[in-house]
Design a protein around this motif. Structure first.
Motif, mmCIF file in Angstrom:
data_model
loop_
_atom_site.group_PDB
_atom_site.id
_atom_site.type_symbol
_atom_site.label_atom_id
_atom_site.label_comp_id
_atom_site.label_asym_id
_atom_site.label_seq_id
_atom_site.Cartn_x
_atom_site.Cartn_y
_atom_site.Cartn_z
ATOM 1 N N GLU A 40 5.494 -15.115 -23.260
ATOM 2 C CA GLU A 40 6.123 -14.844 -21.966
ATOM 3 C C GLU A 40 6.709 -16.140 -21.441
ATOM 4 N N VAL A 41 7.978 -16.113 -21.057
ATOM 5 C CA VAL A 41 8.655 -17.286 -20.510
ATOM 6 C C VAL A 41 8.756 -17.130 -18.995
ATOM 7 N N VAL A 42 8.130 -18.049 -18.271
ATOM 8 C CA VAL A 42 8.183 -18.045 -16.812
ATOM 9 C C VAL A 42 9.387 -18.880 -16.394
ATOM 10 N N VAL A 43 10.382 -18.193 -15.839
ATOM 11 C CA VAL A 43 11.688 -18.796 -15.602
ATOM 12 C C VAL A 43 11.767 -19.442 -14.222
ATOM 13 N N LEU A 44 12.186 -20.710 -14.208
ATOM 14 C CA LEU A 44 12.493 -21.407 -12.963
ATOM 15 C C LEU A 44 13.949 -21.856 -13.002
ATOM 16 N N PRO A 45 14.692 -21.691 -11.889
ATOM 17 C CA PRO A 45 16.111 -22.041 -11.914
ATOM 18 C C PRO A 45 16.377 -23.539 -11.988
ATOM 19 N N LYS A 46 15.499 -24.344 -11.439
ATOM 20 C CA LYS A 46 15.674 -25.799 -11.477
ATOM 21 C C LYS A 46 14.341 -26.467 -11.180
ATOM 22 N N PHE A 47 14.284 -27.781 -11.402
ATOM 23 C CA PHE A 47 13.033 -28.501 -11.186
ATOM 24 C C PHE A 47 12.870 -28.895 -9.724
ATOM 25 N N GLU A 48 11.797 -28.413 -9.169
ATOM 26 C CA GLU A 48 11.340 -28.831 -7.852
ATOM 27 C C GLU A 48 9.826 -28.942 -7.989
ATOM 28 N N LEU A 49 9.262 -30.104 -7.757
ATOM 29 C CA LEU A 49 7.874 -30.386 -8.138
ATOM 30 C C LEU A 49 6.888 -29.346 -7.628
ATOM 31 N N THR A 50 6.973 -28.982 -6.364
ATOM 32 C CA THR A 50 6.008 -28.028 -5.808
ATOM 33 C C THR A 50 6.133 -26.662 -6.477
ATOM 34 N N GLU A 51 7.377 -26.160 -6.624
ATOM 35 C CA GLU A 51 7.573 -24.860 -7.281
ATOM 36 C C GLU A 51 7.090 -24.902 -8.729
ATOM 37 N N TYR A 52 7.319 -26.007 -9.394
ATOM 38 C CA TYR A 52 6.877 -26.202 -10.778
ATOM 39 C C TYR A 52 5.357 -26.100 -10.876
ATOM 40 N N LEU A 53 4.665 -26.805 -9.996
ATOM 41 C CA LEU A 53 3.193 -26.797 -10.023
ATOM 42 C C LEU A 53 2.641 -25.439 -9.584
ATOM 43 N N GLN A 54 3.271 -24.825 -8.602
ATOM 44 C CA GLN A 54 2.832 -23.503 -8.155
ATOM 45 C C GLN A 54 2.962 -22.469 -9.270
ATOM 46 N N ALA A 55 4.044 -22.553 -10.041
ATOM 47 C CA ALA A 55 4.247 -21.606 -11.137
ATOM 48 C C ALA A 55 3.201 -21.790 -12.224
ATOM 49 N N ILE A 56 2.871 -23.030 -12.539
ATOM 50 C CA ILE A 56 1.835 -23.281 -13.554
ATOM 51 C C ILE A 56 0.517 -22.658 -13.130
ATOM 52 N N GLU A 57 0.161 -22.867 -11.861
ATOM 53 C CA GLU A 57 -1.101 -22.340 -11.349
ATOM 54 C C GLU A 57 -1.074 -20.815 -11.267
ATOM 55 N N ARG A 58 0.001 -20.254 -10.716
ATOM 56 C CA ARG A 58 0.071 -18.809 -10.494
ATOM 57 C C ARG A 58 0.095 -18.016 -11.794
ATOM 58 N N PHE A 59 0.894 -18.460 -12.749
ATOM 59 C CA PHE A 59 1.072 -17.694 -13.981
ATOM 60 C C PHE A 59 0.227 -18.207 -15.138
ATOM 61 N N LYS A 60 -0.600 -19.218 -14.853
ATOM 62 C CA LYS A 60 -1.506 -19.786 -15.865
ATOM 63 C C LYS A 60 -0.729 -20.156 -17.147
ATOM 64 N N ILE A 61 0.260 -20.983 -16.945
ATOM 65 C CA ILE A 61 1.124 -21.396 -18.053
ATOM 66 C C ILE A 61 0.348 -22.276 -19.033
ATOM 67 N N ASN A 62 0.506 -21.986 -20.315
ATOM 68 C CA ASN A 62 -0.206 -22.720 -21.369
ATOM 69 C C ASN A 62 0.629 -23.824 -22.003
ATOM 70 N N HIS A 63 1.955 -23.606 -22.059
ATOM 71 C CA HIS A 63 2.832 -24.502 -22.832
ATOM 72 C C HIS A 63 3.970 -24.969 -21.929
ATOM 73 N N LEU A 64 3.990 -26.267 -21.630
ATOM 74 C CA LEU A 64 5.039 -26.849 -20.803
ATOM 75 C C LEU A 64 6.084 -27.491 -21.706
ATOM 76 N N LEU A 65 7.315 -27.007 -21.629
ATOM 77 C CA LEU A 65 8.425 -27.631 -22.349
ATOM 78 C C LEU A 65 9.277 -28.353 -21.318
ATOM 79 N N VAL A 66 9.312 -29.681 -21.412
ATOM 80 C CA VAL A 66 9.946 -30.485 -20.371
ATOM 81 C C VAL A 66 10.739 -31.623 -21.008
#
Length: 577
Positions: free
Chosen positions: A275-301
């Motif tokens: 499952e790919v959790v899509v973010l339109p652009k990098f914003e630190l708070t939204e990035y961290l919130q998405a990791i926590e909310r969707f329990k992201i396992n793999h960060l490609l950055v």
């Protein structure tokens, strides 16, 4: 000496199919994709949670294709693919890949454009690709309309991608409108491809900065993307099986217009059921919130995001990032010291990186979680061969000696559109076949496990990499020379804590400017760039005025001398501090 993947890397189970579209490959389980019944929803919006199942995503793509066929008058088996080029100029959305595959369903070509482009830069891509229609989104609509008008794309061939938190309804058909229209349109006839067509036919025109001038269109075939999807996933599956990972949640922040996001994230992750959790652009708070909310396992950055994280440790502590197992970087090298600092903050994470380029339709080498050697870009992936060549054209046969990386792979692309000279320079032949000259200086070493790893030492092409974006110095130099205060100039990369690298210009002014202040002239030149170029091309490294640009007898700019000058100036400044 030809280098191969390590013995632990599996071979490709079969030759990548050469007679199907990328979309057919992604949907059919006969080619090895994760069974659809066991796959997660392919794309989920990281801001709203909106999502579609695999089946729903495929149905939406089909409906978009049918609607486009009706609106544009395109039939799958009529006319040339070059008559059916559609550009995508949008932030990431959960329908992004579905639109691209809809274009392919009509036997067309998709050309994704960097959303940071100015109107003139987008105009160049639309014009050179021959785009007949354009998908865009509300935040960049003004830029899109200006570029479209310049190349003659009518407004009834402009469509809007639906973005979260943008409820404004522009007077254009949206993706949802196309899906709805497609429900009432008859089914399209099947594509009638002949054997080998997927290896010859262009799927994507992705633009690479190359070494000089404006970005060049890289012709990427259907088989190129299919091959690299298989190669990268099979490589990664070795470690995933050891760790008991079947499917996982992946970050979809990297722009899908960039080859890294397009192939590795949008295609690779979803092909193996992630499952790919899509973010339109990098914003630190939204990035961290998405990791926590969707329990992201793999960060490609990209490395600048890692640097931003390390400079924001207090903010990081507010979020639960315990779901993360792997952080993977690409697009620019991640320093060993930076990786080790991140590991001190998150000691359970695996920090890995890989290497690839648009011309290789992405991954050449990658780091497996079971064979990490910090500072390297990992090992060659299945089906890839490489050699290292010195400045005299001789193959290097020893470890630790630098040279230019040459690559063979089924993902190596067809060449540059309408640019035979650049194609002949980058794609060369010898008795072992066709090779891609990467223009990157590397060394080959062995990891503690005894496996060959590739380390990127320097960029012979001298591209400047700004937060994952590539900037060709020659493009900026050509633009600077259009300013009356610039008699001669050169642009180099200088380090930047936030963006990794930024451009700096060395400028020679004409005698007529002798009475003016340097600060005043510099401000004008900086504004000249900001008014016409994407933000990542701005001269954030500043301007330095010099008496003459160092050049070779043939007229080539000696950037090495300018880089040495910059390093010495920074050392002196540091000493004073």
């Amino acid at each position: 000496m030809v280098f191969y993947p390590p013995p632990w890397v599996p071979k490709l189970p079969f030759e990548p199919p050469d007679s199907v579209t990328i979309g057919e490959f992604m949907r059919s389980e006969i080619y090895g994709r994760c069974p659809i019944a066991k796959s997660r929803n392919p794309f989920t919006c990281g801001l709203t949670g909106k999502t579609y199942t695999v089946t729903e995503s495929h149905a939406r793509s089909n409906s978009i294709a049918k609607a486009l066929s009706k609106i544009l008058g395109w039939e799958p088996n009529l006319d040339s693919p070059w008559d059916k080029v559609i550009a995508m100029f949008s932030f990431n959305t959960i329908d992004y890949l579905g639109v691209l595959h809809a274009v392919h369903r009509l036997n067309g070509i998709a050309t994704p454009a960097n959303v940071a482009y100015s109107a003139s830069e987008l105009e160049h891509q639309l014009r050179s690709s021959g785009a007949k229609a354009l998908f865009t989104c509300v935040p960049v609509l003004e830029t899109a309309l200006k570029a479209a008008k310049a190349v003659g794309i009518p407004e009834d061939k402009i469509f809007i991608m639906d973005l979260p938190h943008h409820s404004q309804k522009p007077p254009f058909k949206t993706v949802d409108d196309l899906v709805e229209m497609g429900h009432s349109v008859p089914e399209l006839e099947p594509l009638k491809w002949v054997k080998g067509q997927g290896a010859r036919q262009v799927a994507f025109l992705c633009y690479s900065s190359g070494t000089s001038g404006l970005p060049k269109a890289v012709m990427i075939s259907h088989r190129n993307v299919i091959a690299n999807t298989m190669q990268y996933c099979i490589f990664e599956d070795v470690a995933r099986k050891k760790l008991g990972v079947v499917t996982q949640v992946v970050l979809g922040l990297l722009p899908f217009s960039h080859i890294y996001g397009l192939v590795v994230v949008a295609h690779g992750a979803t092909w193996r059921g992630d499952e790919v959790v899509v973010l339109p652009k990098f914003e630190l708070t939204e990035y961290l919130q998405a990791i926590e909310r969707f329990k992201i396992n793999h960060l490609l950055v990209v490395p600048p995001i890692v640097i931003r994280m390390l400079s924001s440790k207090d903010t990081l502590r507010k979020y639960d990032l315990s779901s993360v197992r792997l952080l993977f970087t690409g697009a620019a090298p991640l320093g060993k010291e930076t990786a080790e600092e991140l590991l001190r903050v998150y000691p359970t994470w695996h920090i890995a990186q890989g290497y690839g380029m648009t011309e290789s339709a992405t991954v050449v080498c990658s780091t497996s979680e079971h064979d990490i050697c910090q500072g390297t870009s990992g090992s060659l992936i299945p089906g890839t061969r490489a050699k290292v060549v010195d400045a005299d054209g001789k193959e290097i046969t020893e470890y630790g000696k630098p040279g230019e990386l040459f690559v063979q792979s089924p993902s190596v692309t067809l060449g540059y559109l309408n640019n035979e000279k650049a194609t002949a320079e980058a794609f060369v032949w010898d008795e072992d076949g066709r090779w891609l000259r990467t223009g990157d200086e590397v060394i080959v070493t062995k990891s503690p496990n005894g496996h060959e790893h590739i380390t990127i030492v320097d960029r012979l092409k001298e591209l400047i990499k700004v937060k994952g974006h590539q900037v060709a110095p020659a493009e900026l130099e050509a633009h600077l020379l259009t300013h009356p205060a610039v008699d001669d100039c050169a642009v180099i990369a200088v380090p930047d804590e936030r963006d990794g690298e930024v451009p700096k210009a060395f400028v020679v002014t004409p005698a007529s400017m002798a009475s003016r202040k340097d600060e005043e002239i510099a401000a004008e030149i900086i504004k000249h760039v900001q008014d016409h170029k994407a933000h990542y091309k701005w001269l954030r490294g500043g301007i330095e005025f010099i008496d003459a640009i160092p050049k070779s007898p043939s007229g080539k700019i000696l950037r090495r001398l300018l880089r040495d000058r910059e390093k010495e100036a920074r050392r002196a400044k540091g000493a004073k501090l």
